[in-house]
Design a protein around this motif. Structure first.
Motif, mmCIF file in Angstrom:
data_model
loop_
_atom_site.group_PDB
_atom_site.id
_atom_site.type_symbol
_atom_site.label_atom_id
_atom_site.label_comp_id
_atom_site.label_asym_id
_atom_site.label_seq_id
_atom_site.Cartn_x
_atom_site.Cartn_y
_atom_site.Cartn_z
ATOM 1 N N THR A 64 4.771 3.833 -8.631
ATOM 2 C CA THR A 64 4.764 2.650 -9.500
ATOM 3 C C THR A 64 4.712 1.387 -8.658
ATOM 4 O O THR A 64 5.216 1.346 -7.525
ATOM 5 C CB THR A 64 6.017 2.600 -10.392
ATOM 6 O OG1 THR A 64 7.172 2.337 -9.582
ATOM 7 C CG2 THR A 64 6.213 3.900 -11.146
ATOM 8 N N ALA A 65 4.123 0.354 -9.224
ATOM 9 C CA ALA A 65 4.068 -0.949 -8.567
ATOM 10 C C ALA A 65 3.899 -2.024 -9.627
ATOM 11 O O ALA A 65 2.990 -1.939 -10.468
ATOM 12 C CB ALA A 65 2.917 -1.017 -7.564
ATOM 13 N N GLU A 66 4.809 -2.994 -9.630
ATOM 14 C CA GLU A 66 4.692 -4.166 -10.494
ATOM 15 C C GLU A 66 4.499 -3.788 -11.958
ATOM 16 O O GLU A 66 3.631 -4.317 -12.652
ATOM 17 C CB GLU A 66 3.564 -5.068 -9.990
ATOM 18 C CG GLU A 66 3.786 -5.539 -8.567
ATOM 19 C CD GLU A 66 2.620 -6.333 -8.001
ATOM 20 O OE1 GLU A 66 1.782 -6.795 -8.792
ATOM 21 O OE2 GLU A 66 2.561 -6.490 -6.768
ATOM 22 N N ALA A 68 0.370 10.011 11.797
ATOM 23 C CA ALA A 68 -0.919 9.318 11.808
ATOM 24 C C ALA A 68 -1.276 8.898 10.384
ATOM 25 O O ALA A 68 -1.314 9.746 9.484
ATOM 26 C CB ALA A 68 -2.007 10.228 12.357
ATOM 27 N N PRO A 69 -1.525 7.606 10.141
ATOM 28 C CA PRO A 69 -1.950 7.192 8.799
ATOM 29 C C PRO A 69 -3.346 7.730 8.496
ATOM 30 O O PRO A 69 -4.281 7.514 9.263
ATOM 31 C CB PRO A 69 -1.933 5.666 8.881
ATOM 32 C CG PRO A 69 -2.034 5.338 10.330
ATOM 33 C CD PRO A 69 -1.410 6.473 11.066
ATOM 34 N N LEU A 70 -3.481 8.453 7.376
ATOM 35 C CA LEU A 70 -4.746 9.104 7.032
ATOM 36 C C LEU A 70 -5.409 8.512 5.799
ATOM 37 O O LEU A 70 -6.622 8.680 5.617
ATOM 38 C CB LEU A 70 -4.505 10.609 6.797
ATOM 39 C CG LEU A 70 -3.875 11.394 7.941
ATOM 40 C CD1 LEU A 70 -3.651 12.842 7.524
ATOM 41 C CD2 LEU A 70 -4.745 11.312 9.188
ATOM 42 N N TRP A 71 -4.633 7.851 4.953
ATOM 43 C CA TRP A 71 -5.170 7.339 3.680
ATOM 44 C C TRP A 71 -4.220 6.277 3.167
ATOM 45 O O TRP A 71 -3.007 6.337 3.410
ATOM 46 C CB TRP A 71 -5.279 8.482 2.675
ATOM 47 C CG TRP A 71 -5.582 8.083 1.257
ATOM 48 C CD1 TRP A 71 -6.808 7.972 0.676
ATOM 49 C CD2 TRP A 71 -4.625 7.753 0.228
ATOM 50 N NE1 TRP A 71 -6.685 7.588 -0.646
ATOM 51 C CE2 TRP A 71 -5.354 7.459 -0.945
ATOM 52 C CE3 TRP A 71 -3.228 7.679 0.184
ATOM 53 C CZ2 TRP A 71 -4.722 7.080 -2.138
ATOM 54 C CZ3 TRP A 71 -2.602 7.311 -1.000
ATOM 55 C CH2 TRP A 71 -3.358 7.015 -2.150
ATOM 56 N N HIS A 72 -4.776 5.302 2.478
ATOM 57 C CA HIS A 72 -3.907 4.332 1.819
ATOM 58 C C HIS A 72 -4.595 3.784 0.586
ATOM 59 O O HIS A 72 -5.831 3.822 0.463
ATOM 60 C CB HIS A 72 -3.524 3.188 2.764
ATOM 61 C CG HIS A 72 -4.616 2.176 2.966
ATOM 62 N ND1 HIS A 72 -5.635 2.352 3.879
ATOM 63 C CD2 HIS A 72 -4.843 0.974 2.367
ATOM 64 C CE1 HIS A 72 -6.440 1.315 3.848
ATOM 65 N NE2 HIS A 72 -5.996 0.458 2.928
ATOM 66 N N SER A 75 3.327 -4.404 -4.989
ATOM 67 C CA SER A 75 4.703 -4.201 -4.550
ATOM 68 C C SER A 75 5.250 -2.896 -5.128
ATOM 69 O O SER A 75 5.580 -2.812 -6.313
ATOM 70 C CB SER A 75 5.572 -5.377 -4.992
ATOM 71 O OG SER A 75 6.903 -5.211 -4.573
ATOM 72 N N ILE A 76 5.350 -1.875 -4.294
ATOM 73 C CA ILE A 76 5.761 -0.548 -4.753
ATOM 74 C C ILE A 76 7.250 -0.549 -5.075
ATOM 75 O O ILE A 76 8.067 -1.072 -4.315
ATOM 76 C CB ILE A 76 5.421 0.512 -3.692
ATOM 77 C CG1 ILE A 76 3.888 0.626 -3.572
ATOM 78 C CG2 ILE A 76 6.039 1.868 -4.034
ATOM 79 C CD1 ILE A 76 3.421 1.540 -2.469
ATOM 80 N N SER A 120 0.824 -1.206 0.000
ATOM 81 C CA SER A 120 0.000 0.000 0.000
ATOM 82 C C SER A 120 0.859 1.256 0.000
ATOM 83 O O SER A 120 1.891 1.323 0.679
ATOM 84 C CB SER A 120 -0.927 0.046 1.220
ATOM 85 O OG SER A 120 -1.922 -0.958 1.145
ATOM 86 N N LEU A 121 0.385 2.256 -0.750
ATOM 87 C CA LEU A 121 0.890 3.614 -0.630
ATOM 88 C C LEU A 121 0.099 4.276 0.482
ATOM 89 O O LEU A 121 -1.136 4.264 0.458
ATOM 90 C CB LEU A 121 0.710 4.370 -1.946
ATOM 91 C CG LEU A 121 1.060 5.856 -1.922
ATOM 92 C CD1 LEU A 121 2.544 6.061 -1.666
ATOM 93 C CD2 LEU A 121 0.629 6.531 -3.226
ATOM 94 N N VAL A 122 0.805 4.866 1.449
ATOM 95 C CA VAL A 122 0.146 5.442 2.616
ATOM 96 C C VAL A 122 0.499 6.924 2.711
ATOM 97 O O VAL A 122 1.648 7.323 2.494
ATOM 98 C CB VAL A 122 0.558 4.724 3.917
ATOM 99 C CG1 VAL A 122 -0.137 5.349 5.128
ATOM 100 C CG2 VAL A 122 0.239 3.241 3.830
#
Length: 568
Positions: free
Chosen positions: A557-559, A529-533, A538-539, A516-518
């Motif tokens: 980018t991922a995969e 504080a994590p606000l969004w993901h 696999s980044i 996840s991109l967080v």
């Protein structure tokens, strides 16, 4: 800090007078924090990876949504379409010297590894993977052109991106060529060999454009000398070549090696772009490990021999090409801990005085603060609790290696492991919080000496590392004035590579190691504080941000796929 006569030659980064697609590219743009464009490897010359964009902030980031997706396909075929929107891309433009190109996974077919920085200039994204380059429309993700290089083979570990100069692009190939493309069409302008392929050099660095110079570095895991070269962007002619180890009798630093022959095979590869300070006209970059990598006895039988200029931060005057100062972060390294990590330029207070500084979180687990004008050492601090390879800090602020932590037949318990406390993935410095953020891996490994025959102790040979334990992976925030950790945020996924991005919207974007991109909300000296993901897989690279069509985008980018996000 040690002053020395010239050994290295470099020259300034300058984009003055360039244009792309008929639009002038502001020559001051790379000297400012990243805003609308992403014109260089780290967004600007400072390598802070901090954007002044604030449309996306802590209050509205929860509304961030997918703008478009583009899956890329490597090799001579056409690019694939996205999950929605853009049609398949055009057939690849083919270049290269191999009559029978070597088949490499992710290079000649299938999903490429998109681990490099992506340029965004005037609404066009310029993307690379080993042997491949693409131009992609930043508004909707459709492919404008695709270029494929027919490779001779070699190490296809990754590609770190392109450089741009007017209407021209430049990127390196794994089999050691510098290729120039027309940015509008993708047509090849020229290619030039930059290293001896038979000596197992491999080229991954994102070139840097410096006035009328294109600077390129290379990598090598054998006992070969490191060097940097400059090519004419118009003709591709070699302008000069410099070595980062002594190569001739009388060269400064030779006294730190066992012999001239040892120095000539000493490593110090240059494989990550450096930083440039327009105010001081200094280009600052890091060098790689000495070779052989895991034993000091062949390079320098006495511990006083430090193998210059390996594992060093180096500053060069861009006008004269002379070394102004250097600082070695791992003297006589025996663990393959390059000091190529991003040197981050910061202006601020230190010990009650205003300073122009360079900060580096090194692969060896230590954090360094230097005065970037003089090279004066200001601070050394251990940012990894697990790091156990040094038994003291000397008067120069350098960690002193404990020989008991070298590779041994019985095995030595060492941290960091071979990958380092951090590696190539970029850190970030937030101008608002004044904190330096970096991904930290705290792994313990047994280092074994597998062969005592000097003939086998070449390159990365004669050693084996087996990971045996870990304190996990974290994002840490370092106070550069004290070297203390303001906070440490554990990533449950255990990965977290790729790199970091901070913005004026109070956000830190990162890979959580679980696909996840967080977006984290920064809270000063309190953990974020994590606000969004968004789960994307696999980044592979560090997030970037820019504006197109009046909207702020976040790109990752991922995969083998580009993911662009904006506010709904």
């Amino acid at each position: 800090m040690t002053r020395t006569p010239a050994l290295l030659l470099l020259t300034s980064w300058c984009l003055a007078g360039q244009s792309l697609g008929g639009q002038a590219l502001d020559s001051a743009l790379p000297a400012r924090p990243a805003t609308d464009a992403w014109p260089t490897y780290a967004g600007d010359y400072s390598q802070r990876r901090y954007s002044t964009l604030s449309e996306i902030d802590t209050a509205n980031v929860r509304h961030l949504t997918l703008a478009w997706v583009r899956r890329l396909t490597a090799g001579p075929g056409s690019g694939e379409g996205g999950f929605f929107g853009p049609p398949p891309g055009p057939p690849a433009i083919t270049g290269g010297v191999a009559e029978e190109p070597v088949t490499m996974p992710g290079s000649t077919s299938g999903s490429p590894r998109l681990s490099g920085s992506i340029l965004q200039v005037n609404g066009i994204l310029y993307v690379t993977s080993p042997d491949n380059a693409w131009a992609v429309d930043a508004l909707d993700g459709h492919i404008l052109w695709h270029y494929w290089w027919k490779s001779r083979g070699g190490t296809h570990i990754g590609n770190r991106g392109m450089a741009i100069y007017g209407d021209w692009l430049f990127f390196e190939t794994p089999d050691d060529y510098l290729v120039s493309l027309d940015a509008k069409t993708g047509a090849e302008r020229w290619h030039r060999e930059i290293a001896d392929f038979s000596q197992q050099y491999f080229s991954t660095m994102a070139p840097v454009v410096v006035g009328n110079h294109v600077l390129v570095g290379t990598g090598d895991d054998l006992d070969a000398p490191g060097f940097l070269q400059s090519f004419d962007p118009n003709t591709g002619d070699l302008q000069w070549k410099l070595y980062t180890v002594p190569m001739q009798k009388g060269d400064p630093g030779l006294e730190t090696w066992a012999s001239l022959d040892a120095a000539r095979h000493g490593g110090a590869q240059v494989w990550i772009p450096g930083s440039y300070d327009p105010a001081t006209q200094l280009y600052i970059f890091g060098t790689g490990n000495p070779t052989p990598a895991y034993t000091a006895t062949l390079r320098a039988p006495r511990d006083t021999h430090t193998n210059l200029y390996t594992c060093s931060v180096v500053a060069v005057n861009v006008n004269t090409g002379k070394m102004v100062w250097y600082y070695q972060t791992s003297p006589n390294d025996t663990h393959d801990w390059d000091a190529t990590q991003a040197p981050v330029l910061v202006d601020g207070m230190f010990a009650g005085k205003p300073r122009k500084m360079v900060l580096q979180a090194s692969r060896n687990g230590y954090f360094f603060v230097l005065d970037r004008t003089t090279g004066e050492h200001l601070l050394t601090a251990k940012y990894s609790d697990a790091a156990n390879w040094a038994d003291r800090i000397n008067a120069k602020g350098q960690p002193v290696r404990n020989p008991a932590k070298d590779n041994t037949v019985a095995g030595s318990l060492v941290s960091p492991d071979n990958g380092g406390a951090t590696n190539w993935y970029p850190p970030s410095y937030d101008l608002r919080t004044g904190l330096f953020y970096v991904v930290l891996h705290e792994v313990y490994s047994m280092y074994y000496l597998t062969d005592t025959d000097p003939r086998m102790l070449v390159g990365l040979g004669g050693s084996e590392q087996d990971d045996v334990g870990s304190l996990g992976t974290s994002i840490v925030a370092i106070d550069y004035q004290t070297g203390t950790l303001a906070w440490k945020y554990r990533l449950v996924g255990g990965g977290g590579g790729g790199g970091l991005l901070t913005t004026a919207g109070g956000l830190l974007f990162a890979n959580d190691g679980s696909g996840s991109l967080v977006a984290y909300g920064l809270q000063g000296r309190k953990p974020p504080a994590p606000l969004w993901h968004a789960r994307v897989g696999s980044i592979e690279n560090a997030p970037e941000t820019y504006t197109v069509g009046g909207r702020q985008y976040v790109l990752v980018t991922a995969e083998g796929t580009l993911y662009a996000f904006y506010l709904q």
